[in-house]
Design a protein around this motif. Structure first.
Motif, mmCIF file in Angstrom:
data_model
loop_
_atom_site.group_PDB
_atom_site.id
_atom_site.type_symbol
_atom_site.label_atom_id
_atom_site.label_comp_id
_atom_site.label_asym_id
_atom_site.label_seq_id
_atom_site.Cartn_x
_atom_site.Cartn_y
_atom_site.Cartn_z
ATOM 1 N N LEU A 152 35.201 34.015 47.319
ATOM 2 C CA LEU A 152 33.907 33.463 47.749
ATOM 3 C C LEU A 152 33.056 34.522 48.438
ATOM 4 C CD1 LEU A 152 34.944 29.939 49.063
ATOM 5 C CD2 LEU A 152 33.296 30.415 47.262
ATOM 6 N N LYS A 153 33.724 35.351 49.269
ATOM 7 C CA LYS A 153 33.004 36.416 49.961
ATOM 8 C C LYS A 153 32.279 37.302 48.956
ATOM 9 C CE LYS A 153 34.917 39.327 53.059
ATOM 10 N NZ LYS A 153 36.045 39.966 53.775
ATOM 11 N N ALA A 154 33.003 37.675 47.902
ATOM 12 C CA ALA A 154 32.414 38.569 46.897
ATOM 13 C C ALA A 154 31.268 37.868 46.168
ATOM 14 C CB ALA A 154 33.493 39.016 45.916
ATOM 15 N N LEU A 155 31.476 36.607 45.805
ATOM 16 C CA LEU A 155 30.435 35.886 45.060
ATOM 17 C C LEU A 155 29.212 35.654 45.934
ATOM 18 C CD1 LEU A 155 32.600 33.268 43.136
ATOM 19 C CD2 LEU A 155 31.594 35.368 42.252
ATOM 20 N N TYR A 156 29.450 35.396 47.230
ATOM 21 C CA TYR A 156 28.340 35.177 48.155
ATOM 22 C C TYR A 156 27.447 36.407 48.236
ATOM 23 C CZ TYR A 156 25.813 33.977 52.418
ATOM 24 O OH TYR A 156 24.836 33.704 53.327
ATOM 25 N N ARG A 157 28.051 37.581 48.062
ATOM 26 C CA ARG A 157 27.285 38.829 48.090
ATOM 27 C C ARG A 157 26.680 39.144 46.737
ATOM 28 N NH1 ARG A 157 30.550 38.674 52.161
ATOM 29 N NH2 ARG A 157 30.452 40.120 53.908
ATOM 30 N N GLY A 158 26.769 38.184 45.811
ATOM 31 C CA GLY A 158 26.130 38.350 44.514
ATOM 32 C C GLY A 158 26.920 39.207 43.546
ATOM 33 N N ALA A 159 28.256 39.190 43.662
ATOM 34 C CA ALA A 159 29.065 40.034 42.781
ATOM 35 C C ALA A 159 28.974 39.566 41.338
ATOM 36 C CB ALA A 159 30.519 40.033 43.242
ATOM 37 N N GLU A 160 28.726 40.510 40.432
ATOM 38 C CA GLU A 160 28.771 40.235 39.000
ATOM 39 C C GLU A 160 30.065 40.780 38.416
ATOM 40 O OE1 GLU A 160 26.748 38.520 36.952
ATOM 41 O OE2 GLU A 160 25.762 37.878 38.801
ATOM 42 N N ILE A 161 30.623 41.758 39.145
ATOM 43 C CA ILE A 161 31.863 42.388 38.707
ATOM 44 C C ILE A 161 32.872 42.196 39.836
ATOM 45 C CG2 ILE A 161 32.955 44.574 38.096
ATOM 46 C CD1 ILE A 161 29.883 45.426 37.461
ATOM 47 N N LEU A 162 33.991 41.556 39.527
ATOM 48 C CA LEU A 162 34.957 41.228 40.567
ATOM 49 C C LEU A 162 36.250 41.993 40.296
ATOM 50 C CD1 LEU A 162 35.167 39.277 42.997
ATOM 51 C CD2 LEU A 162 36.268 37.661 41.465
ATOM 52 N N ILE A 163 36.680 42.794 41.277
ATOM 53 C CA ILE A 163 37.925 43.550 41.139
ATOM 54 C C ILE A 163 38.995 42.850 41.966
ATOM 55 C CG2 ILE A 163 39.028 45.789 41.466
ATOM 56 C CD1 ILE A 163 36.133 46.959 41.657
ATOM 57 N N LEU A 164 40.129 42.536 41.356
ATOM 58 C CA LEU A 164 41.220 41.918 42.110
ATOM 59 C C LEU A 164 42.424 42.856 42.080
ATOM 60 C CD1 LEU A 164 39.909 39.268 40.246
ATOM 61 C CD2 LEU A 164 41.110 38.196 42.133
ATOM 62 N N ASP A 165 42.899 43.241 43.270
ATOM 63 C CA ASP A 165 44.015 44.175 43.383
ATOM 64 C C ASP A 165 45.297 43.389 43.641
ATOM 65 O OD1 ASP A 165 45.593 46.359 43.695
ATOM 66 O OD2 ASP A 165 44.570 47.179 45.445
ATOM 67 N N GLU A 166 46.212 43.404 42.682
ATOM 68 C CA GLU A 166 47.501 42.695 42.788
ATOM 69 C C GLU A 166 47.317 41.298 43.385
ATOM 70 O OE1 GLU A 166 50.293 43.844 41.655
ATOM 71 O OE2 GLU A 166 50.053 46.013 41.543
ATOM 72 N N PRO A 167 46.525 40.448 42.736
ATOM 73 C CA PRO A 167 46.190 39.179 43.385
ATOM 74 C C PRO A 167 47.336 38.178 43.456
ATOM 75 C CG PRO A 167 45.282 39.231 41.184
ATOM 76 C CD PRO A 167 45.892 40.579 41.423
ATOM 77 N N THR A 168 48.335 38.313 42.601
ATOM 78 C CA THR A 168 49.354 37.255 42.577
ATOM 79 C C THR A 168 50.595 37.595 43.377
ATOM 80 O OG1 THR A 168 50.253 38.136 40.537
ATOM 81 C CG2 THR A 168 48.619 36.386 40.336
ATOM 82 N N GLY A 169 50.619 38.786 43.973
ATOM 83 C CA GLY A 169 51.811 39.199 44.703
ATOM 84 C C GLY A 169 52.242 38.216 45.776
ATOM 85 N N VAL A 170 51.271 37.545 46.397
ATOM 86 C CA VAL A 170 51.598 36.677 47.528
ATOM 87 C C VAL A 170 51.540 35.197 47.142
ATOM 88 C CG1 VAL A 170 50.880 38.269 49.311
ATOM 89 C CG2 VAL A 170 49.178 36.825 48.224
ATOM 90 N N LEU A 171 51.251 34.908 45.871
ATOM 91 C CA LEU A 171 51.017 33.509 45.496
ATOM 92 C C LEU A 171 52.265 32.843 44.904
ATOM 93 C CD1 LEU A 171 47.524 33.763 43.796
ATOM 94 C CD2 LEU A 171 48.078 33.392 46.183
#
Lengths: 510, 323
Positions: free
Chosen positions: A153-172
């Motif tokens: 949400l933080k990234a989208l709130y700043r108007g991100a068109e390109i979203l980079i996710l670094d190892e997003p599932t490691g903790v999920l």
């Protein structure tokens, strides 16, 4: 291919003598999900940090939307519509969701207006992408899956068109990871570009359109996901053929080495985490405990290894009782041939500030082999460490190096070498390959099976279902502190998944 | 009526004694909320007290004195910042160094400039901050109860006293209602979050230390230009440390900080008042015990009575951009 959202041309970056990125060329198509895989230290995170303005490339060019871009700070990246979800969340734990979202993107010197604006904007994002979060919740009270959503949400709130996710599932948990993937697909459908950095190949296959592979700082290949295979990617990552599933013969189970009866363990808050559990482990077999993290596996391991006091129940080691309800003593258990590779090697298994050779005898430092009178026998300790380094292929092969400077996989090998080389009768391993590279996983699995074949009893606890299925001769599934089922190694993923979710258990109870 | 008057007088001196604590405590709040531990509050107050009294005496102006106190105190805060933010030095070591430099340099400079054994010349009227009589105070002085409370307790303090208490709601407002406050609190909890949001961690922390310096400067000026008529060596006498204790006791919150400082001020006032006078039942208590009482209570309160005080999470840790 669609128009490029990002082009990286000839990127180089060195940290001292280490060349983290060498001559990287990469093109990421607009509106696609692009995966970047590679072992730890292959340079994926460095590359993305350059793109996000955290570091400056030594040379090379970045183009965003076809235009050459100069990205010197995260602010520049944000202005170009690049957002990043870091592996370790960049959230202020005791702030609310809203406060975290507006931090650095406040519309006004006073908070009132910023918060009101963010609140209505969050409602819009929630509708559009299904990103539901209570805007007034405090971050530290949210589960990690939701915390990650706040990062998005933080990234989208700043108007991100390109979203980079670094190892997003490691903790999920698996369910949270599935939800994340649904959100990412939704973002893609809305025209956003997603860059996914991971070392889990299954995720790459499941969600990406294109995948690039990095190895030792270079970009070795880019493939369309549907035209490649897990085997090919693994080979590209490691640089040689990798066995994803270790081969092993039939187990020849012998006498019972460790017998757990009616064990009950509570956590520090007094909640019963292990509820009346009984099982045996025989010599020459690997017993795997599967389950979603937090269902009592950690407490079970801690109780058996003498770190946590049990409330009731008995444990027999080689037919003799060990007192787990009184003063638990890991040292005594070690002397009696029970070795333990803890889940959390950073906090329990290693002292990261020590040299490698010091860690390689941690807990065995009063063994006469390492002593000269009342003093440590430094030569003996270092020679012993060098032997282990050679035998377990620990890199770099320097026993005087600070342990913090080894990669996750090599740190894990240091712990495994220490415990296995004591020739224990029973080996208890928690999360054997958490944060470990594909190549090292293969090595560790082979070692564990070699232990089994030498007639040792091995208990493996892992949240990675693949690992449990690949290693175990018998699989026990834990749910809510109980063992809800036992299966052989031929059990299917779906079958175990149902048990792990507690579904079969509930039906049985009805 | 005697008892009532005694209470009013004790409370009056409570206010006077808690002002330097309160200003120093709020000063510490700005820096610790931003993640910079500041054991150098003591030293900054001391240089503020010296600079204030010296400038006031030389230039014959209380306000010039106050201005100089603030400037010098901020300068010392910047030294702390240079060591601990720019060069990522140990914050405790830097703070202790500041205390030593302050204690030594004020005496040396005082002796060199004024030749009065480290003292500054006694301040004349106009060089000190005088008491302000609130409107109508004299008119209602004789009204029972309300009269003395207004005329004695609330009226008749220096402008710095009112300023100190106004700083409490102001600090709360800054911290919780402004963008600067949000960022300041964030940088004390997780500087990496601030950095990745595109805000300079170092500049934010420097600004927090400027706030700290301004407040310790005022606290010092209060000691040498209101409570006392000039600078005396080591006149802060541990107040910077008591302020730090009050800050922990207050759990780093401005309104709590005011109550904590009033409590410590009250203990101090009570110990002065009760010195030498026999107490019921116990009898005569040695003066030394009464003087030690605030400190004893501080230890007891901090040890067990406030529950868990969780400091800002990034406190004391220099920010290093991680790989």
């Amino acid at each position: 291919m669609a128009q490029a959202a990002i082009e990286l041309i000839g990127i180089n970056k060195s940290f001292g003598a280490v060349r983290a990125n060498r001559d990287i060329n990469l093109e990421i198509g607009r509106g696609t999900i692009h995966g970047i895989v590679g072992e730890n230290g292959a340079g994926k995170s460095t590359l993305m940090s350059i793109l996000y303005g955290f570091y400056q490339a030594d040379s090379g060019e970045i183009r965003v939307g076809g235009q050459p871009a100069s990205i010197k700070t995260p602010n520049d990246a944000i202005a170009l519509g690049i957002g990043m979800v870091h592996q370790h969340f960049m959230l202020v734990d005791n702030f609310t969701v809203l406060e975290n979202v507006i931090l650095g993107a406040e519309s006004d010197a006073l908070l009132k207006k910023s918060i009101a604006k963010a609140r209505s904007e969050l409602e819009r994002l929630e509708r559009e992408y299904g990103l539901e979060v209570d805007p007034d919740a405090i971050i530290e009270e949210l589960p990690v899956g939701l915390q990650q959503r706040v990062e998005i949400l933080k990234a989208l709130y700043r108007g991100a068109e390109i979203l980079i996710l670094d190892e997003p599932t490691g903790v999920l948990t698996p369910a949270e990871a599935d939800h994340l993937f649904r959100i990412l697909r939704q973002l893609k459908d809305q025209g956003k570009t997603v860059v996914l950095i991971t070392h889990k190949l299954r995720e790459i296959m499941a969600i990406t359109d294109t995948v690039s592979v990095m190895r030792q700082g270079t970009m070795v290949a880019t493939r369309e996901t549907r035209k490649t295979t897990v085997e090919e990617l693994a080979e590209l990552m490691v640089g040689r053929r990798v066995l994803l599933r270790v081969e092993k013969g039939e187990a020849e189970a012998g006498a019972v080495k460790l017998a757990v009866k009616n064990l009950t363990v509570r956590d520090t808050r007094g909640v019963t985490m292990v509820d009346d559990i009984s099982f045996d482990i025989r010599a020459g077999e690997i017993v795997g405990i599967a389950g979603v993290a937090g269902n009592g596996q950690s407490e079970l391991l801690e109780a058996i290894s003498g770190i946590r006091r049990a409330v009731s129940g008995s444990v027999m080691l080689d037919g003799k009782p060990i007192d787990l309800t009184g003063a638990a003593d890991p040292g005594e258990l070690r002397d009696r041939g029970l070795a333990h590779v803890p889940e959390d090697r950073h906090h329990v298994g290693l002292v990261l500030a020590f040299e490698e050779n010091e860690n390689s005898i941690l807990g065995y430092h009063d063994d006469p082999r390492y002593l000269k009178g009342p003093f440590l026998n430094i030569d003996a300790i270092r020679n012993d460490a060098r032997d282990k380094i050679a035998k377990y292929d620990i890199r770099p092969a320097d026993c005087r190096l600070k342990t913090a400077n080894f990669s996750g996989g090599n740190q894990q090998k240091i712990v495994l070498a220490r415990e296995m080389e004591q020739d224990p009768g029973v080996l208890i391993v928690g999360q054997p390959t958490r944060g470990v590279d594909v190549g090292a996983i293969e090595f560790i699995h082979k070692r564990l099976i070699a232990m089994r074949d030498q007639g040792k009893a091995v208990l493996v606890v892992s949240v990675e279902l693949d690992e449990i299925r690949s290693l175990s001769d018998r699989i026990l599934v834990m749910f809510a502190g109980r063992i809800v089922g036992e299966r052989g190694s031929e059990a299917t993923e779906g079958e175990l998944g149902l048990l792990m979710a507690g579904i079969e258990h509930q039906e049985a109870a009805l | 009526m005697d008892v009532f008057n005694a209470i009013i007088q004790t409370l009056d001196s409570t206010i006077r004694l808690s002002v330097p604590l309160l200003l120093a405590c709020l000063a510490g709040l700005y820096s610790e909320r931003a993640g910079i531990f500041d054991i150098g509050l003591e030293g900054k107050m001391l240089v503020g007290a010296f600079a204030g009294a010296a400038a006031a005496s030389v230039f014959h102006s209380a306000f010039l004195g106050l201005g100089m106190a603030v400037v010098i105190s901020v300068a010392f805060a910047m030294i702390h910042g240079f060591a601990s933010i720019t060069h990522r030095g140990n914050q405790i070591v830097s703070g202790v160094a500041i205390n030593f430099i302050a204690a030594g340099s004020t005496i040396i400079l005082g002796q060199a400039w004024f030749q009065q054994g480290g003292r500054t010349p006694a301040l004349q009227p106009g060089e000190r901050f005088e008491a302000i009589t609130l409107p109508g105070a004299e008119a209602i002085r004789d009204v029972p109860i309300i009269g003395p409370i207004y005329a004695e307790l609330l009226s008749g303090h220096s402008i710095l006293v009112y300023l100190a208490f106004l700083m409490v709601p102001f600090t709360w407002w800054v911290l919780f209602r402004t963008r600067f406050g949000l960022r300041l609190r964030a940088v004390g909890e997780n500087p990496a979050a601030v950095d990745t949001a595109g805000i300079s961690v170092a500049w934010l922390r420097y600004r927090a230390l400027i706030c700290t310096g301004i407040l310790t400067g005022i606290a010092g000026a209060y000691l040498s230009m209101v409570q006392n008529g000039g600078f005396v060596k080591d006149m802060t006498a541990g107040k910077g440390y008591i302020a730090l204790a009050a800050l922990i006791f207050a759990k780093w919150k401005p309104v709590n900080a005011m109550f904590a400082c009033l409590l410590f001020g009250f203990l101090d006032a009570a110990s002065i008042r009760l010195q030498g006078s026999p107490l019921p039942i116990i009898g005569k208590v040695p003066a030394q015990f009464m003087q030690a009482l605030p400190y004893i209570l501080t230890v007891i309160l901090l040890a067990g009575f406030i529950g868990k005080a969780i400091p800002p999470r990034a406190g004391g840790v220099p920010y290093v951009k991680e790989r």
